[in-house]
Design a protein around this motif. Structure first.
Motif, PDB file in Angstrom:
ATOM      1  N   THR A  44       0.839  -1.205   0.000  1.00  0.00           N
ATOM      2  CA  THR A  44       0.000   0.000   0.000  1.00  0.00           C
ATOM      3  C   THR A  44       0.873   1.253   0.000  1.00  0.00           C
ATOM      4  OG1 THR A  44      -1.782  -1.164   1.158  1.00  0.00           O
ATOM      5  CG2 THR A  44      -1.820   1.229   1.260  1.00  0.00           C
ATOM      6  N   LEU A  45       1.885   1.278   0.866  1.00  0.00           N
ATOM      7  CA  LEU A  45       2.798   2.427   0.920  1.00  0.00           C
ATOM      8  C   LEU A  45       3.475   2.629  -0.439  1.00  0.00           C
ATOM      9  CD1 LEU A  45       4.606   2.042   4.392  1.00  0.00           C
ATOM     10  CD2 LEU A  45       2.402   3.088   3.873  1.00  0.00           C
ATOM     11  N   ASP A  46       3.840   1.528  -1.067  1.00  0.00           N
ATOM     12  CA  ASP A  46       4.476   1.563  -2.380  1.00  0.00           C
ATOM     13  C   ASP A  46       3.523   2.153  -3.434  1.00  0.00           C
ATOM     14  OD1 ASP A  46       6.160   1.173  -4.508  1.00  0.00           O
ATOM     15  OD2 ASP A  46       6.146  -0.995  -4.431  1.00  0.00           O
ATOM     16  N   ARG A  47       2.280   1.701  -3.387  1.00  0.00           N
ATOM     17  CA  ARG A  47       1.280   2.188  -4.343  1.00  0.00           C
ATOM     18  C   ARG A  47       1.060   3.695  -4.176  1.00  0.00           C
ATOM     19  NH1 ARG A  47      -3.127  -0.242  -2.576  1.00  0.00           N
ATOM     20  NH2 ARG A  47      -4.211   1.668  -1.986  1.00  0.00           N
ATOM     21  N   TRP A  48       1.060   4.157  -2.939  1.00  0.00           N
ATOM     22  CA  TRP A  48       0.879   5.595  -2.688  1.00  0.00           C
ATOM     23  C   TRP A  48       2.004   6.426  -3.300  1.00  0.00           C
ATOM     24  CZ3 TRP A  48      -0.500   5.309   3.268  1.00  0.00           C
ATOM     25  CH2 TRP A  48      -1.808   4.818   3.404  1.00  0.00           C
ATOM     26  N   ILE A  49       3.218   5.856  -3.375  1.00  0.00           N
ATOM     27  CA  ILE A  49       4.317   6.588  -4.024  1.00  0.00           C
ATOM     28  C   ILE A  49       3.967   6.793  -5.509  1.00  0.00           C
ATOM     29  CG2 ILE A  49       6.790   6.636  -4.602  1.00  0.00           C
ATOM     30  CD1 ILE A  49       7.295   4.747  -2.219  1.00  0.00           C
ATOM     31  N   ASP A  50       3.468   5.725  -6.138  1.00  0.00           N
ATOM     32  CA  ASP A  50       3.072   5.834  -7.554  1.00  0.00           C
ATOM     33  C   ASP A  50       1.970   6.869  -7.752  1.00  0.00           C
ATOM     34  OD1 ASP A  50       4.879   3.835  -8.180  1.00  0.00           O
ATOM     35  OD2 ASP A  50       3.390   2.229  -8.002  1.00  0.00           O
ATOM     36  N   GLU A  51       1.097   6.974  -6.754  1.00  0.00           N
ATOM     37  CA  GLU A  51      -0.026   7.913  -6.856  1.00  0.00           C
ATOM     38  C   GLU A  51       0.360   9.345  -6.465  1.00  0.00           C
ATOM     39  OE1 GLU A  51      -2.930   6.125  -4.276  1.00  0.00           O
ATOM     40  OE2 GLU A  51      -3.250   4.405  -5.612  1.00  0.00           O
ATOM     41  N   THR A  52       1.594   9.514  -5.974  1.00  0.00           N
ATOM     42  CA  THR A  52       2.036  10.836  -5.507  1.00  0.00           C
ATOM     43  C   THR A  52       3.351  11.215  -6.192  1.00  0.00           C
ATOM     44  OG1 THR A  52       1.175  10.081  -3.364  1.00  0.00           O
ATOM     45  CG2 THR A  52       2.263  12.227  -3.388  1.00  0.00           C
ATOM     46  N   PRO A  53       3.298  11.566  -7.480  1.00  0.00           N
ATOM     47  CA  PRO A  53       4.557  11.861  -8.192  1.00  0.00           C
ATOM     48  C   PRO A  53       5.237  13.103  -7.635  1.00  0.00           C
ATOM     49  CG  PRO A  53       2.651  12.404  -9.563  1.00  0.00           C
ATOM     50  CD  PRO A  53       2.112  11.730  -8.342  1.00  0.00           C
ATOM     51  N   PRO A  54       6.567  13.189  -7.790  1.00  0.00           N
ATOM     52  CA  PRO A  54       7.284  14.377  -7.325  1.00  0.00           C
ATOM     53  C   PRO A  54       6.771  15.637  -8.019  1.00  0.00           C
ATOM     54  CG  PRO A  54       8.776  12.858  -8.478  1.00  0.00           C
ATOM     55  CD  PRO A  54       7.456  12.179  -8.374  1.00  0.00           C
ATOM     56  N   VAL A  55       6.828  16.753  -7.327  1.00  0.00           N
ATOM     57  CA  VAL A  55       6.352  18.021  -7.909  1.00  0.00           C
ATOM     58  C   VAL A  55       7.541  18.790  -8.491  1.00  0.00           C
ATOM     59  CG1 VAL A  55       4.345  18.221  -6.387  1.00  0.00           C
ATOM     60  CG2 VAL A  55       6.539  19.180  -5.647  1.00  0.00           C
ATOM     61  N   ASP A  56       7.238  19.721  -9.400  1.00  0.00           N
ATOM     62  CA  ASP A  56       8.280  20.611  -9.923  1.00  0.00           C
ATOM     63  C   ASP A  56       8.640  21.615  -8.855  1.00  0.00           C
ATOM     64  OD1 ASP A  56       8.820  19.664 -12.424  1.00  0.00           O
ATOM     65  OD2 ASP A  56       7.168  20.756 -13.377  1.00  0.00           O
ATOM     66  N   GLN A  57       9.908  21.745  -8.552  1.00  0.00           N
ATOM     67  CA  GLN A  57      10.335  22.705  -7.536  1.00  0.00           C
ATOM     68  C   GLN A  57      11.780  23.099  -7.829  1.00  0.00           C
ATOM     69  OE1 GLN A  57       9.887  20.178  -3.950  1.00  0.00           O
ATOM     70  NE2 GLN A  57      12.114  20.021  -3.915  1.00  0.00           N
ATOM     71  N   PRO A  58      12.195  24.278  -7.346  1.00  0.00           N
ATOM     72  CA  PRO A  58      13.560  24.730  -7.648  1.00  0.00           C
ATOM     73  C   PRO A  58      14.641  23.831  -7.033  1.00  0.00           C
ATOM     74  CG  PRO A  58      12.361  26.354  -6.305  1.00  0.00           C
ATOM     75  CD  PRO A  58      11.390  25.293  -6.663  1.00  0.00           C
ATOM     76  N   SER A  59      14.408  23.349  -5.797  1.00  0.00           N
ATOM     77  CA  SER A  59      15.444  22.573  -5.131  1.00  0.00           C
ATOM     78  C   SER A  59      15.446  21.121  -5.613  1.00  0.00           C
ATOM     79  CB  SER A  59      15.219  22.627  -3.621  1.00  0.00           C
ATOM     80  OG  SER A  59      15.785  21.495  -3.014  1.00  0.00           O
ATOM     81  N   ARG A  60      16.634  20.595  -5.894  1.00  0.00           N
ATOM     82  CA  ARG A  60      16.753  19.237  -6.401  1.00  0.00           C
ATOM     83  C   ARG A  60      16.411  18.207  -5.337  1.00  0.00           C
ATOM     84  NH1 ARG A  60      22.381  17.842  -8.015  1.00  0.00           N
ATOM     85  NH2 ARG A  60      21.879  15.622  -7.821  1.00  0.00           N
ATOM     86  N   PHE A  61      16.768  18.533  -4.093  1.00  0.00           N
ATOM     87  CA  PHE A  61      16.579  17.564  -3.016  1.00  0.00           C
ATOM     88  C   PHE A  61      15.327  17.853  -2.204  1.00  0.00           C
ATOM     89  CE2 PHE A  61      21.050  17.053  -4.005  1.00  0.00           C
ATOM     90  CZ  PHE A  61      21.138  15.666  -4.062  1.00  0.00           C
ATOM     91  N   GLY A  62      14.865  16.849  -1.490  1.00  0.00           N
ATOM     92  CA  GLY A  62      13.736  17.025  -0.595  1.00  0.00           C
ATOM     93  C   GLY A  62      12.466  17.443  -1.314  1.00  0.00           C
ATOM     94  N   ASN A  63      11.980  16.576  -2.214  1.00  0.00           N
ATOM     95  CA  ASN A  63      10.777  16.930  -2.970  1.00  0.00           C
ATOM     96  C   ASN A  63       9.560  16.993  -2.048  1.00  0.00           C
ATOM     97  OD1 ASN A  63       8.335  16.441  -4.870  1.00  0.00           O
ATOM     98  ND2 ASN A  63      10.046  16.986  -6.212  1.00  0.00           N
ATOM     99  N   LYS A  64       8.830  18.115  -2.137  1.00  0.00           N
ATOM    100  CA  LYS A  64       7.729  18.375  -1.208  1.00  0.00           C
ATOM    101  C   LYS A  64       6.556  17.413  -1.369  1.00  0.00           C
ATOM    102  CE  LYS A  64       8.824  23.232  -0.340  1.00  0.00           C
ATOM    103  NZ  LYS A  64      10.148  23.101  -1.001  1.00  0.00           N
ATOM    104  N   ALA A  65       6.498  16.692  -2.473  1.00  0.00           N
ATOM    105  CA  ALA A  65       5.431  15.694  -2.639  1.00  0.00           C
ATOM    106  C   ALA A  65       5.521  14.624  -1.556  1.00  0.00           C
ATOM    107  CB  ALA A  65       5.514  15.050  -4.031  1.00  0.00           C
ATOM    108  N   PHE A  66       6.723  14.462  -0.960  1.00  0.00           N
ATOM    109  CA  PHE A  66       6.871  13.505   0.147  1.00  0.00           C
ATOM    110  C   PHE A  66       5.900  13.838   1.277  1.00  0.00           C
ATOM    111  CE2 PHE A  66       8.798  12.291   4.277  1.00  0.00           C
ATOM    112  CZ  PHE A  66       8.791  10.913   4.126  1.00  0.00           C
ATOM    113  N   ARG A  67       5.671  15.140   1.505  1.00  0.00           N
ATOM    114  CA  ARG A  67       4.767  15.545   2.596  1.00  0.00           C
ATOM    115  C   ARG A  67       3.336  15.104   2.321  1.00  0.00           C
ATOM    116  NH1 ARG A  67       7.690  21.320   2.989  1.00  0.00           N
ATOM    117  NH2 ARG A  67       9.497  20.584   4.197  1.00  0.00           N
TER     118      ARG A  67
END
Length: 283
Positions: A44-67
């Motif tokens: 389930t946790l894995d599937r949620w990653i697929d459903e929550t793609p990284p967002v476009d943001q200036p910083s390369r690290f720490g993508n806010k989609a993780f939140r």
């Protein structure tokens, strides 16, 4: 002063260390209903990653989609844990769920480290303490559940470009994990051909990683890092000079106790509740 939680936790780590000695990930073992339910949670946790793609943001690290991903876990953690724990033990669910939420990284800093890994081990330890996981689940806990957990964590680290938490830089063993090096070196004890010096050879890693947790970790490092191995993973490079896997294993256990558990930053996030209590051990 050794408190009960620390003793319980280390006891659990060492019991599993013994259980996997000389065994391959691909060996035969029993997969209980509880183990299957744990795998369902990780899937389930894995599937949620697929459903929550990284967002476009200036910083390369720490993508806010993780939140966003983490908020879903925070909301669902107790319900997920309730699928693993039988109704008669449902009172333990909130506490066990805390460990699960702590096991996937920090949503403020978008980082992940050995303290989060320790929370997942504590989560499994609690399930053993309340009798949901049994002694004969040991190999499945390691080779199915923990191994799947590592896969999901690697996917999180890669997808959201998570920062290493409390990293010692090149002096740390690895940016993110520690336990699979302990348990993975135990798997390799008395191996007829693979010696510690071999894990720095990419060919050996690619041939054997599906059988050994230690080599899976090395494979991930090789994928994520560039440049000479001795430079980006100095500690591991030094370990490859140790003559035997049992010496590697003993050294890593000592290092884990000193580096990870006795250093405050890692353990400060540990939530000690009633299941892993913080009473001093009775002499």
């Amino acid at each position: 002063l050794e408190d009960e939680a620390y003793a319980d936790y280390i006891g659990f780590i060492l019991t599993l260390n013994e259980a996997v000695k000389g065994k391959k990930l691909t060996c035969e073992y029993r997969v209980s209903e509880t183990v299957q339910k744990l795998l369902d949670v990780l899937n389930t946790l894995d599937r949620w990653i697929d459903e929550t793609p990284p967002v476009d943001q200036p910083s390369r690290f720490g993508n806010k989609a993780f939140r966003t991903w983490y908020a879903k876990l925070e909301q669902e953690a107790e319900a997920l844990v309730s699928t693993i724990i039988p109704p008669k033990l449902s009172a333990a669910a909130p506490e066990v769920a805390v460990y699960l939420k702590e096991a996937v990284g920090n949503s403020t800093r978008i980082d992940y480290g050995t303290g989060h890994e320790a929370a997942f081990a504590a989560f499994l330890c609690c399930l053993c303490k309340i009798g949901v996981l049994m002694v004969d689940d040991q190999l499945a806990i390691m080779f199915r559940v923990f191994d799947r957990y590592l896969e999901v964590m690697r996917k999180l680290q890669k997808t959201y470009r998570m920062e290493p938490a409390g990293s010692q830089g090149v002096w740390g063993l690895d940016d993110f994990q520690f336990l699979p090096f302990i348990w993975g070196s135990s798997q390799l004890v008395d191996h007829p051909t693979l010696e510690p010096r071999h894990f720095v050879e990419e060919k050996m890693v690619n041939e054997h990683h599906q059988d050994y947790m230690f080599l899976e970790c090395i494979k991930f490092i090789n994928e994520m890092k560039t440049g000479p191995f001795a430079e980006h993973s100095n500690q591991l490079w030094n370990i490859s000079a140790v003559p035997t896997w049992s010496k590697v294993n003993q050294g890593l256990v000592r290092m884990y106790k000193a580096e990870c558990l006795e250093k405050f930053p890692v353990i400060q996030h540990f939530k000690f509740g009633s299941l892993l209590s913080i009473q001093p051990l009775k002499p």
